[in-house]
Design a protein around this motif. Structure first.
Motif, PDB file in Angstrom:
ATOM      1  N   VAL A 180      90.776  44.840  71.592  1.00  0.00           N
ATOM      2  CA  VAL A 180      91.949  45.381  72.286  1.00  0.00           C
ATOM      3  C   VAL A 180      93.222  44.729  71.752  1.00  0.00           C
ATOM      4  O   VAL A 180      94.237  45.411  71.520  1.00  0.00           O
ATOM      5  N   ALA A 181      93.180  43.433  71.510  1.00  0.00           N
ATOM      6  CA  ALA A 181      94.351  42.737  70.961  1.00  0.00           C
ATOM      7  C   ALA A 181      94.692  43.262  69.572  1.00  0.00           C
ATOM      8  O   ALA A 181      95.873  43.472  69.243  1.00  0.00           O
ATOM      9  N   ALA A 182      93.685  43.498  68.734  1.00  0.00           N
ATOM     10  CA  ALA A 182      93.924  44.031  67.385  1.00  0.00           C
ATOM     11  C   ALA A 182      94.493  45.439  67.458  1.00  0.00           C
ATOM     12  O   ALA A 182      95.362  45.811  66.665  1.00  0.00           O
ATOM     13  N   MET A 183      94.025  46.227  68.405  1.00  0.00           N
ATOM     14  CA  MET A 183      94.536  47.588  68.561  1.00  0.00           C
ATOM     15  C   MET A 183      95.997  47.579  69.020  1.00  0.00           C
ATOM     16  O   MET A 183      96.823  48.354  68.518  1.00  0.00           O
ATOM     17  N   ILE A 184      96.316  46.700  69.941  1.00  0.00           N
ATOM     18  CA  ILE A 184      97.705  46.591  70.414  1.00  0.00           C
ATOM     19  C   ILE A 184      98.603  46.115  69.278  1.00  0.00           C
ATOM     20  O   ILE A 184      99.712  46.619  69.092  1.00  0.00           O
ATOM     21  N   ALA A 185      98.125  45.148  68.491  1.00  0.00           N
ATOM     22  CA  ALA A 185      98.910  44.659  67.353  1.00  0.00           C
ATOM     23  C   ALA A 185      99.113  45.760  66.315  1.00  0.00           C
ATOM     24  O   ALA A 185     100.195  45.859  65.715  1.00  0.00           O
ATOM     25  N   THR A 186      98.107  46.600  66.115  1.00  0.00           N
ATOM     26  CA  THR A 186      98.244  47.724  65.183  1.00  0.00           C
ATOM     27  C   THR A 186      99.341  48.666  65.639  1.00  0.00           C
ATOM     28  O   THR A 186     100.189  49.084  64.842  1.00  0.00           O
TER      29      THR A 186
ATOM     30  N   GLN B  71      94.412  46.792  61.391  1.00  0.00           N
ATOM     31  CA  GLN B  71      93.404  47.851  61.382  1.00  0.00           C
ATOM     32  C   GLN B  71      92.093  47.343  60.796  1.00  0.00           C
ATOM     33  O   GLN B  71      91.021  47.648  61.317  1.00  0.00           O
ATOM     34  N   ALA B  72      92.171  46.574  59.729  1.00  0.00           N
ATOM     35  CA  ALA B  72      90.962  46.011  59.130  1.00  0.00           C
ATOM     36  C   ALA B  72      90.257  45.080  60.107  1.00  0.00           C
ATOM     37  O   ALA B  72      89.022  45.104  60.232  1.00  0.00           O
ATOM     38  N   ALA B  73      91.033  44.279  60.818  1.00  0.00           N
ATOM     39  CA  ALA B  73      90.445  43.372  61.810  1.00  0.00           C
ATOM     40  C   ALA B  73      89.758  44.175  62.915  1.00  0.00           C
ATOM     41  O   ALA B  73      88.642  43.833  63.337  1.00  0.00           O
ATOM     42  N   ALA B  74      90.388  45.246  63.372  1.00  0.00           N
ATOM     43  CA  ALA B  74      89.796  46.069  64.420  1.00  0.00           C
ATOM     44  C   ALA B  74      88.495  46.706  63.938  1.00  0.00           C
ATOM     45  O   ALA B  74      87.502  46.743  64.677  1.00  0.00           O
ATOM     46  N   VAL B  75      88.466  47.185  62.706  1.00  0.00           N
ATOM     47  CA  VAL B  75      87.246  47.802  62.167  1.00  0.00           C
ATOM     48  C   VAL B  75      86.129  46.763  62.071  1.00  0.00           C
ATOM     49  O   VAL B  75      84.972  47.041  62.434  1.00  0.00           O
ATOM     50  N   LEU B  76      86.458  45.568  61.605  1.00  0.00           N
ATOM     51  CA  LEU B  76      85.445  44.513  61.507  1.00  0.00           C
ATOM     52  C   LEU B  76      84.897  44.125  62.884  1.00  0.00           C
ATOM     53  O   LEU B  76      83.698  43.892  63.039  1.00  0.00           O
ATOM     54  N   ILE B  77      85.763  44.090  63.869  1.00  0.00           N
ATOM     55  CA  ILE B  77      85.313  43.753  65.228  1.00  0.00           C
ATOM     56  C   ILE B  77      84.401  44.848  65.766  1.00  0.00           C
ATOM     57  O   ILE B  77      83.383  44.560  66.407  1.00  0.00           O
ATOM     58  N   VAL B  78      84.735  46.108  65.497  1.00  0.00           N
ATOM     59  CA  VAL B  78      83.867  47.209  65.932  1.00  0.00           C
ATOM     60  C   VAL B  78      82.496  47.097  65.261  1.00  0.00           C
ATOM     61  O   VAL B  78      81.457  47.296  65.902  1.00  0.00           O
ATOM     62  N   VAL B  79      82.483  46.772  63.966  1.00  0.00           N
ATOM     63  CA  VAL B  79      81.202  46.609  63.267  1.00  0.00           C
ATOM     64  C   VAL B  79      80.389  45.485  63.904  1.00  0.00           C
ATOM     65  O   VAL B  79      79.178  45.621  64.134  1.00  0.00           O
ATOM     66  N   LEU B  80      81.037  44.366  64.209  1.00  0.00           N
ATOM     67  CA  LEU B  80      80.326  43.257  64.855  1.00  0.00           C
ATOM     68  C   LEU B  80      79.785  43.667  66.219  1.00  0.00           C
ATOM     69  O   LEU B  80      78.655  43.329  66.575  1.00  0.00           O
ATOM     70  N   LEU B  81      80.589  44.407  66.985  1.00  0.00           N
ATOM     71  CA  LEU B  81      80.116  44.868  68.295  1.00  0.00           C
ATOM     72  C   LEU B  81      78.925  45.798  68.154  1.00  0.00           C
ATOM     73  O   LEU B  81      77.974  45.719  68.958  1.00  0.00           O
TER      74      LEU B  81
END
Length: 73
Positions: free
Chosen positions: A10-16, A58-68
């Motif tokens: 959520v933090a990465a999405m808000i930062a994006t 965006q890259a951080a958010a994608v990586l977090i989704v992959v980890l989840l």
């Protein structure tokens, strides 16, 4: 662990979104004088910084989704 990653997502999405809006504002503030100069101008540099920040978030958010997704299996 999943709750922590969800909060980070959520933090990465808000930062994006923040960097996206920042880049749009910098683009809208571009004047004709900015476009006529030689070399990079302040407006262009601000736009580039905003785009770089957006791509990183965006890259951080994608990586977090992959980890989840990996942890949910």
């Amino acid at each position: 662990m999943q709750i922590f990653l969800t909060i980070l997502l959520v933090a990465a999405m808000i930062a994006t979104v923040f960097f996206l809006i920042r880049g749009i504002v910098a683009f809208l503030r571009t004047t004709e004088a900015d476009l006529m100069g030689d070399g990079p101008n302040q407006s262009g540099l601000k736009q580039n910084k905003a785009m770089q920040g957006r791509i990183v978030m965006q890259a951080a958010a994608v990586l977090i989704v992959v980890l989840l997704l990996l942890l949910s299996r």
